[in-house]
Design an enzyme around this catalytic site. Structure first.
Site, short mmCIF file in Angstrom:
data_model
loop_
_atom_site.label_atom_id
_atom_site.label_comp_id
_atom_site.label_asym_id
_atom_site.label_seq_id
_atom_site.Cartn_x
_atom_site.Cartn_y
_atom_site.Cartn_z
N CYS A 404 90.85 -5.33 60.85
CA CYS A 404 90.73 -6.20 59.68
C CYS A 404 91.97 -7.10 59.55
O CYS A 404 92.09 -8.09 60.27
CB CYS A 404 90.48 -5.38 58.42
N HIS A 535 85.83 -2.41 60.29
CA HIS A 535 86.62 -1.17 60.23
C HIS A 535 85.94 -0.08 61.05
O HIS A 535 85.13 0.69 60.51
CB HIS A 535 86.77 -0.70 58.77
N GLU A 537 86.99 2.67 62.07
CA GLU A 537 87.37 4.04 61.69
C GLU A 537 86.36 4.69 60.76
O GLU A 537 86.23 5.92 60.73
CB GLU A 537 88.76 4.06 61.02
#
Length: 576
Positions: A404, A535, A537
């Site tokens: 990001c 993102h 993750e």
């Protein structure tokens, strides 16, 4: 539907989320379908506008829900996909009740906490618990409900009362309560009085624990367990010893050893749930894989150091999903992970003047790491330090992953030092900067007035562009033509700058459906220099690591080529 409630006493932050996730994972090993709900007793509608330093990270779901970080724990451990309704806040429930009052649904009655608010909470729990959350598309068998905060707090009172009523609404055989308490060690002695007081408070509110999970820095002595059982009016088999372990991934097996699932099976009559042979086999395979995972953790000795260059490093929970994604990847690579925390502002020249020792230590930490990660964030503070970290990684061929904001600072750095645009920046940092200096711009469709829920949120596709077969990140995704990942941002790379950036070697290998919004960048002729606008993750799982993070850890450990070969040969979920 069976319900398992996890509450906490004595202090907050005691580990309810990990215990709830671990309990759910063990229930899945029986072949059951498990879902989870988190209750957060704060007035905010969601976690979207809360500071990471105040509340930890904001976890984003497929539907764009901005939720508590514990929902990330549930998704990672249980392998499920939750919705924003799986996170209940006081603000959400009050808004729901007031909206019904405005519509006249209460037929002129005085609207009160009891019964209207408590009924709304119970209705919400029953409705959301039945939402399918896994690939089967079927209604779950068991719902884990975590009550945030500490029982006895004024904020959680309506939820405690709702759960007290809920146990009778669903029936005793369908409701179990696990209370997590603290057993401190003072001068070498394990103290049970805080737990006794916590259980007394719980009982006074109409809830009786079926199991007491005791958090302690060391393994509980047998006399301690017997004392807790006697004074808290439970059997010794109902007292679970949850002591500190080397990794939280050991917790499910720690609970299994103490026959927690056997007790819950009897208490909730789980044998009445009809399961097919395939369900049971899938559960057994899950347990085998988890045992293999924990063994791999214990046998990992080669260290890989990843420098995490962030702006919220004073509270590690601000980057919880990032940490977990790195852990998942290091386990796949059979490496021992060491995260080197670098506060981004400490890398900036101004720090050299104000605190030279801190400045030198930050640069020493960065330069000695095997890989560099710049995660997401908002605002101007620390961004120049992030830009310098991206420059160091690019020039010194150090594996780099930007997420990001990490993509945006990498692009700004490239524009400054390769394209020669000395004042290149983001309109987030300097809104009045000239247009030809704006490498990062505000997305035109985003509301500039209201902050809550107005970003580009949730699961969205990224299309790999033509002639990107060379791309390492595409190979990590199995040479797919497209991927779907979760987003949370207001700014994007300026489309007018893309051609010039690509001409100089910074390739935007992934874009959105329109082909104009840049999603993935990759530097040509670099061991691993990748950044994503999304993102990754948020979708990393314990047994299925995020591919961008896996690439970073593998490149930092100098095993990326062999990892790619193994992934191609055996499949993306192979145990490398």
């Amino acid at each position: 539907m069976k319900y398992v409630v996890v509450s906490g006493g004595v202090i907050s932050g005691i580990g309810k989320g990990v215990l709830a996730s671990s309990t759910g994972m063990l229930l899945k090993t029986l072949g059951l379908k498990v879902t989870s709900i988190k209750i957060d007793p704060y007035m905010n509608l969601d976690a979207g506008t809360m500071s990471p330093l105040e509340h930890g990270e904001c976890f984003v779901l497929n539907d764009g829900g901005e939720t508590d970080l514990d929902l990330g724990n549930y998704e990672r451990y249980l392998g499920v996909t939750l919705t924003k309704d799986h996170n209940i806040t006081t603000g959400k429930v009050y808004s729901h009740v007031m909206a019904k009052e405005r519509k006249g649904d209460y037929l002129g009655k005085t609207v009160q906490v009891v019964p209207h608010l408590t009924n709304a909470i119970q209705d919400w729990l029953e409705r959301v618990a039945r939402i399918p959350v896994d690939d089967s598309g079927m209604e779950p068998d068991v719902c884990i409900i975590e009550l945030g905060g500490t029982v006895g707090d004024i904020e959680s009172a309506p939820f405690v009362e709702a759960l007290r009523q809920f146990q009778f609404r669903v029936g005793r055989d369908n409701f179990a309560l696990i209370h997590v308490s603290l057993v401190p060690v003072i001068h070498g002695e394990q103290k049970t009085k805080p737990t006794q007081a916590a259980i007394k408070d719980l009982r006074s509110l109409g809830l009786t624990p079926d199991m007491i999970a005791c958090r302690c820095s060391e393994e509980l002595d047998k006399p301690t367990i017997e004392k807790i059982a006697m004074f808290c009016h439970v059997g010794p088999e109902q007292v679970v010893n949850v002591h500190d372990v080397a990794s939280t991934y050991h917790v499910p097996l720690l609970l299994l050893e103490q026959r927690m699932i056997d007790y819950l099976g009897q208490r909730l009559k789980l044998s009445d749930i009809k399961l097919g042979a395939e369900d049971k086999e899938r559960g057994a395979r899950l347990l085998d894989r988890w045992r293999h995972l924990t063994t791999a953790i214990d046998e990992s000795f080669e260290v890989v150091q990843i420098a995490l260059v962030g702006k919220y490093t004073h509270l590690k929970d601000s980057y919880l999903s990032v940490i977990k994604a790195l852990e998942h990847s290091s386990m796949r690579c059979k490496r021992k992970l060491e995260i080197v925390w670098v506060e981004a502002s400490d890398l900036e020249p101004e720090m050299s003047a104000s605190d030279k020792e801190k400045f030198q230590q930050a640069w020493k930490s960065l330069s000695s790491s095997d890989g560099i990660l710049v995660p997401g964030g908002f605002g101007t503070r620390g961004t120049e330090g992030m830009i310098l970290a991206a420059k160091w990684a690019r020039e010194n061929k150090i594996p780099y992953l930007g997420v990001c904001l990490g993509l945006q600072v990498a692009t700004i750095e490239f524009a400054r030092h390769v394209l020669g645009i000395a004042d290149a920046t983001s309109s987030e940092f300097y809104p009045e900067v000239a247009e030809d200096k704006q490498v990062v711009v505000y997305m035109p469709e985003i509301d500039k007035q209201n902050m809550g829920g107005t970003m580009r949120l949730g699961l969205r596709p990224t299309i790999f562009q033509e002639d990107t077969d060379w791309s390492i990140i595409r190979k990590l995704y199995g040479s797919a033509s497209s991927v779907e990942e979760r987003h949370r941002h207001r700014y994007e790379i300026n489309p007018k700058m893309v051609q010039k950036l690509e001409e100089h070697g910074l390739k935007f290998v992934g874009r959105d459906e329109t082909g104009t919004r840049c999603e993935i960048l990759e530097l040509v002729d670099h061991p691993y220099y990748v950044a994503t606008q999304y993102h990754p993750e948020y979708m990393s799982k314990v047994l299925d690591p995020s591919q961008p993070f896996l690439g970073l850890v593998a490149a930092a450990a100098n095993i990326l080529p062999s990892l790619l070969a193994a992934e191609r040969a055996v499949g993306a979920r192979a145990d490398f």
